[in-house]
Scaffold this active site. Structure first.
Site, PDB file in Angstrom:
ATOM      1  N   GLU A   1      10.213   1.262  10.234  1.00 49.95           N
ATOM      2  CA  GLU A   1      11.185   2.335   9.993  1.00 49.95           C
ATOM      3  C   GLU A   1      10.434   3.637  10.213  1.00 49.95           C
ATOM      4  OE1 GLU A   1      14.503  -0.066   8.923  1.00 49.95           O
ATOM      5  OE2 GLU A   1      14.208   2.001   9.545  1.00 49.95           O
TER       6      GLU A   1
ATOM      7  N   CYS B   1      13.760  10.658   6.793  1.00 48.26           N
ATOM      8  CA  CYS B   1      13.768  10.307   8.216  1.00 48.26           C
ATOM      9  C   CYS B   1      15.166  10.344   8.795  1.00 48.26           C
ATOM     10  CB  CYS B   1      13.177   8.933   8.396  1.00 48.26           C
ATOM     11  SG  CYS B   1      14.102   7.778   7.406  1.00 48.26           S
TER      12      CYS B   1
ATOM     13  N   GLU C   1      10.490  16.270  15.013  1.00 49.89           N
ATOM     14  CA  GLU C   1      11.102  16.111  13.691  1.00 49.89           C
ATOM     15  C   GLU C   1      10.480  17.145  12.749  1.00 49.89           C
ATOM     16  OE1 GLU C   1       9.881  12.541  11.636  1.00 49.89           O
ATOM     17  OE2 GLU C   1      11.927  12.227  10.986  1.00 49.89           O
TER      18      GLU C   1
ATOM     19  N   LYS D   1       0.861  -1.168   0.000  1.00 51.91           N
ATOM     20  CA  LYS D   1       0.000   0.000   0.000  1.00 51.91           C
ATOM     21  C   LYS D   1       0.900   1.222   0.000  1.00 51.91           C
ATOM     22  CE  LYS D   1      -1.471   2.982   2.645  1.00 51.91           C
ATOM     23  NZ  LYS D   1      -1.474   4.042   1.599  1.00 51.91           N
TER      24      LYS D   1
HETATM   25  N1  LIG Z   1      12.318   5.634   9.235  1.00 50.56           N
HETATM   26  C1  LIG Z   1      12.154   5.843   7.939  1.00 50.56           C
HETATM   27  O1  LIG Z   1      12.823   5.236   7.080  1.00 50.56           O
HETATM   28  C2  LIG Z   1      11.120   6.820   7.483  1.00 50.56           C
HETATM   29  C3  LIG Z   1      10.287   7.497   8.367  1.00 50.56           C
HETATM   30  N2  LIG Z   1       9.350   8.415   7.878  1.00 50.56           N
HETATM   31  C4  LIG Z   1       8.570   9.201   8.815  1.00 50.56           C
HETATM   32  O2  LIG Z   1       7.181   9.338   8.329  1.00 50.56           O
HETATM   33  C5  LIG Z   1       6.748  10.678   8.471  1.00 50.56           C
HETATM   34  C6  LIG Z   1       6.430  11.283   7.141  1.00 50.56           C
HETATM   35  O3  LIG Z   1       5.939  10.329   6.250  1.00 50.56           O
HETATM   36  P1  LIG Z   1       4.366  10.130   6.059  1.00 50.56           P
HETATM   37  O4  LIG Z   1       4.142   9.392   4.778  1.00 50.56           O
HETATM   38  O5  LIG Z   1       3.599  11.380   6.263  1.00 50.56           O
HETATM   39  O6  LIG Z   1       4.002   9.171   7.241  1.00 50.56           O
HETATM   40  P2  LIG Z   1       2.611   8.489   7.546  1.00 50.56           P
HETATM   41  O7  LIG Z   1       2.945   7.613   8.648  1.00 50.56           O
HETATM   42  O8  LIG Z   1       1.461   9.408   7.662  1.00 50.56           O
HETATM   43  O9  LIG Z   1       2.242   7.600   6.199  1.00 50.56           O
HETATM   44  C7  LIG Z   1       3.049   6.549   5.855  1.00 50.56           C
HETATM   45  C8  LIG Z   1       2.187   5.500   5.153  1.00 50.56           C
HETATM   46  O10 LIG Z   1       1.265   4.990   6.097  1.00 50.56           O
HETATM   47  C9  LIG Z   1      -0.059   5.075   5.566  1.00 50.56           C
HETATM   48  N3  LIG Z   1      -1.004   5.253   6.648  1.00 50.56           N
HETATM   49  C10 LIG Z   1      -1.356   6.391   7.284  1.00 50.56           C
HETATM   50  N4  LIG Z   1      -2.280   6.123   8.236  1.00 50.56           N
HETATM   51  C11 LIG Z   1      -2.504   4.770   8.193  1.00 50.56           C
HETATM   52  C12 LIG Z   1      -3.347   3.865   8.912  1.00 50.56           C
HETATM   53  N5  LIG Z   1      -4.124   4.293   9.888  1.00 50.56           N
HETATM   54  N6  LIG Z   1      -3.323   2.537   8.586  1.00 50.56           N
HETATM   55  C13 LIG Z   1      -2.514   2.101   7.591  1.00 50.56           C
HETATM   56  N7  LIG Z   1      -1.694   2.911   6.869  1.00 50.56           N
HETATM   57  C14 LIG Z   1      -1.693   4.226   7.186  1.00 50.56           C
HETATM   58  C15 LIG Z   1      -0.011   6.247   4.626  1.00 50.56           C
HETATM   59  O11 LIG Z   1      -1.095   6.132   3.717  1.00 50.56           O
HETATM   60  P3  LIG Z   1      -1.758   7.491   3.116  1.00 50.56           P
HETATM   61  O12 LIG Z   1      -0.697   8.134   2.304  1.00 50.56           O
HETATM   62  O13 LIG Z   1      -2.898   6.992   2.280  1.00 50.56           O
HETATM   63  O14 LIG Z   1      -2.183   8.324   4.289  1.00 50.56           O
HETATM   64  C16 LIG Z   1       1.353   6.022   3.982  1.00 50.56           C
HETATM   65  O15 LIG Z   1       1.262   5.034   2.991  1.00 50.56           O
HETATM   66  C17 LIG Z   1       7.864  11.372   9.203  1.00 50.56           C
HETATM   67  O16 LIG Z   1       7.690  11.248  10.592  1.00 50.56           O
HETATM   68  C18 LIG Z   1       9.115  10.596   8.827  1.00 50.56           C
HETATM   69  O17 LIG Z   1      10.156  10.673   9.729  1.00 50.56           O
HETATM   70  C19 LIG Z   1       9.159   8.618   6.558  1.00 50.56           C
HETATM   71  C20 LIG Z   1       9.969   7.944   5.672  1.00 50.56           C
HETATM   72  C21 LIG Z   1      11.020   7.051   6.060  1.00 50.56           C
HETATM   73  O1  LIG Z   2      12.405   7.297   3.829  1.00 50.96           O
HETATM   74  C1  LIG Z   2      13.491   7.744   4.146  1.00 50.96           C
HETATM   75  O2  LIG Z   2      13.660   8.808   4.711  1.00 50.96           O
HETATM   76  C2  LIG Z   2      14.643   6.904   3.755  1.00 50.96           C
HETATM   77  O3  LIG Z   2      14.698   5.773   4.589  1.00 50.96           O
HETATM   78  C3  LIG Z   2      15.911   7.679   3.857  1.00 50.96           C
HETATM   79  S1  LIG Z   2      17.156   6.971   2.884  1.00 50.96           S
HETATM   80  O4  LIG Z   2      17.121   5.486   3.051  1.00 50.96           O
HETATM   81  O5  LIG Z   2      16.870   7.338   1.490  1.00 50.96           O
HETATM   82  O6  LIG Z   2      18.393   7.542   3.396  1.00 50.96           O
END
Ligand SMILES: NC(=O)C1=CN([C@@H]2O[C@H](COP(=O)(O)OP(=O)(O)OC[C@H]3O[C@@H](n4cnc5c(N)ncnc54)[C@H](OP(=O)(O)O)[C@@H]3O)[C@@H](O)[C@H]2O)C=CC1
Ligand SMILES: O=C(O)[C@H](O)CS(=O)(=O)O
Length: 486
Positions: free
Chosen positions: A256, A290, A387, A181
């Site tokens: 993650e 992230c 963040e 998804k």
């Molecule tokens: N550790 C890592 O590697 C990463 C961490 N992040 C963190 O995520 C945040 C930003 O990314 P963001 O995409 O906004 O994060 P979200 O957690 O809002 O969304 C991530 C995914 O989860 C889905 N989602 C949201 N709510 C639900 C639910 N209730 N049940 C199932 N799926 C759900 C979203 O779908 P939909 O889009 O349809 O809402 C999307 O596909 C920041 O805090 C960032 O740090 C982001 C990327 C990498």
């Molecule tokens: O979603 C992210 O922020 C990624 O995990 C960061 S990276 O792997 O591209 O460094």
């Protein structure tokens, strides 16, 4: 509109059991270009029923997929990898159009995303077990590793290609099947990957993509007992929810999540290298990763000089539409992201911080924002704890190594961290003292498919990439054979 070389890579339907599908009720959701706000198209607004069918397809496809030899799965994954490279330009254009990042970064993400398919095509052939010296005569003990089963992958908008391949690569290599998804804001990268998966010979049902109502889809993915593994990349808030929802069926889980990366500059650092590293770590994807630096901790003796050099470099970053040649900073993903950046800057200034570069919405309008540097930031400010996920570099001052480590570790997150020093004793002391899953030492960009990516504390569970990443998709089975005689 998109001018792709291969128009078939632009898909506005979901991919379930080897077929392109609309939502049951025909509902769709709009996908827009974050740079212009212009509509790119739609994708199906699916829910629990369609997700159930995708899970059933993955379950039905699993026996034949797991029965293939590792070498057979590796060959198919290798073909998928080669197709991603062959279509890099189209995949990058789709990615920039839906996510906004500069085309140069999008091209880089395609290579990064493809590298996980290449890496795990190879790792598929190295899933080794063990033999154990028998504790009693007449027995033989063996350990084998087997695929966990149907995998649910929920991925974020900031790396719409690589966050999928970082999960699908090891999952398929291990012999699992997958239901993805993607984020609603960036579905087209995922659907293009599905088209290339089909061309690569990945059998129907092995790789499925469902778009739509996150809560309904996630509810089915976490509740359905046929799903044996959930891999999620996104916010810590949603990660917690999914972890709780998965408990009822005791799924294996990889998370993650969010970060709050410190970037420590000691007075013995190479300042030019530290400035370059800060730019790379802070402003990649307009600060929307992230592992982006979230706090810069700068030792008092070099604070002013470092602040000056960083502000000068940041002020030179080109803010532009991702398709504009030379663009270095694209738009933020949406208005909510801009609001968070403005709130963090406003809070810091109200509590005494100084803006030394940027600080406000960019003249381009929309969700473009000036790359920003704040000085005189203190731990009482929101940027210290939350963040930002945007192009803001808050500079904190410290005096001693012990103080830097204490400040750096003062967070519930533990994903990435960075520091610059040329003192070998300090390098070992600080690297061992930082409470993070990853530490960049005189490096601002540390992500690679060959190393374990992941965090501790509330930044997540498990590791992605590297030789460790495939373990997340395997079960360890112990065989005890008796009656073998002397
Ligand atoms: N550790 C890592 O590697 C990463 C961490 N992040 C963190 O995520 C945040 C930003 O990314 P963001 O995409 O906004 O994060 P979200 O957690 O809002 O969304 C991530 C995914 O989860 C889905 N989602 C949201 N709510 C639900 C639910 N209730 N049940 C199932 N799926 C759900 C979203 O779908 P939909 O889009 O349809 O809402 C999307 O596909 C920041 O805090 C960032 O740090 C982001 C990327 C990498
Ligand atoms: O979603 C992210 O922020 C990624 O995990 C960061 S990276 O792997 O591209 O460094």
């Amino acid at each position: 509109m998109l001018n792709l070389n291969d128009a078939a890579l632009f898909r506005q339907q979901c991919y379930i059991d080897g077929a392109w599908r609309d939502a049951d009720g025909g509902g769709t959701q709009r996908v827009a270009n974050p740079s212009t706000g212009a509509a790119l198209g739609t994708t199906p607004r699916m829910g629990a029923a369609e997700t159930r069918r995708a899970i059933a397809a993955a379950e039905a496809a699993w026996p034949a997929w797991r029965a293939k030899t590792a070498k057979e799965r590796a060959a198919i994954l290798r073909t998928w990898y080669e197709l991603m490279l062959a279509h890099q330009e189209d995949l990058a254009a789709l990615l920039t159009a839906e996510q906004g990042k500069p085309l140069a970064e999008a091209r880089g993400e395609i290579l990064y995303g493809a590298s996980f398919i290449e890496w795990f095509a190879e790792e598929a052939k190295r899933i080794y077990g063990d033999t154990i010296p028998q504790p009693a005569a007449g027995r033989r003990l063996v350990v084998v590793k087997q695929p966990v089963g149907v995998v649910a992958a929920i991925t974020p908008w900031n790396f719409p290609n690589a966050m999928i391949t970082r999960k699908a690569g090891p999952a398929l290599a291990a012999g699992c099947t997958v239901v993805v998804k993607p984020a609603s804001q960036t579905p087209y990268s995922a659907l293009a990957l599905a088209e290339l998966a089909a061309r690569a010979g990945i059998p129907r049902g092995v790789f499925n993509v469902v778009t739509g109502a996150a809560g309904a889809i996630g509810g089915e993915l976490t509740a359905n007992p046929a799903v044996r593994k959930l891999s999620f990349t996104g916010s810590t808030e949603i990660g917690r929810e999914l972890m709780a929802q998965s408990a009822a069926t005791v799924k294996k889980i990889s998370l993650e999540l969010g970060g709050n990366a410190p970037f420590i500059v000691f007075d013995d650092a190479d300042l030019d290298a530290a400035v370059a590293g800060a730019i790379a770590s802070k402003y990649r994807n307009t600060g929307q990763t992230c592992v982006c630096t979230n706090r810069l901790l700068v030792q008092a003796g070099i604070y002013d000089e470092f602040a000056r050099r960083l502000a000068e470099a940041v002020s030179g970053l080109k803010v532009a539409d991702g398709f504009e040649p030379g663009s270095q900073q694209g738009p933020l993903i949406d208005e909510a992201a801009v609001a968070k950046v403005e709130a963090h800057i406003g809070d810091a200034v109200a509590k005494g911080a100084r803006i030394v570069a940027g600080g406000k919405r960019h003249a381009l309008g929309g969700t473009f924002f000036e790359p920003t540097v704040l000085a005189d930031v203190t731990p009482e400010m929101a940027v210290a704890r939350e963040e930002t996920f945007g192009p803001v570099a808050p500079l904190f001052r410290f005096d001693t190594e012990e103080e830097a480590i204490r400040l750096a570790n003062d967070t519930e997150f533990g994903l990435a961290s960075y520091f610059y020093s040329r003192d070998i004793g300090r390098v070992w002391r600080v690297a061992e003292a930082l409470e993070y899953g990853m530490v960049g030492i005189n490096e601002g960009l540390i992500s690679t498919e060959v190393a374990p990516f992941g965090g501790i504390k509330q930044s997540g569970l498990g590791r992605e990439g590297s030789k460790y990443g495939i373990e997340e998709y395997l079960e360890v089975k112990y065989l005890c054979m008796g009656g073998i005689g002397a």
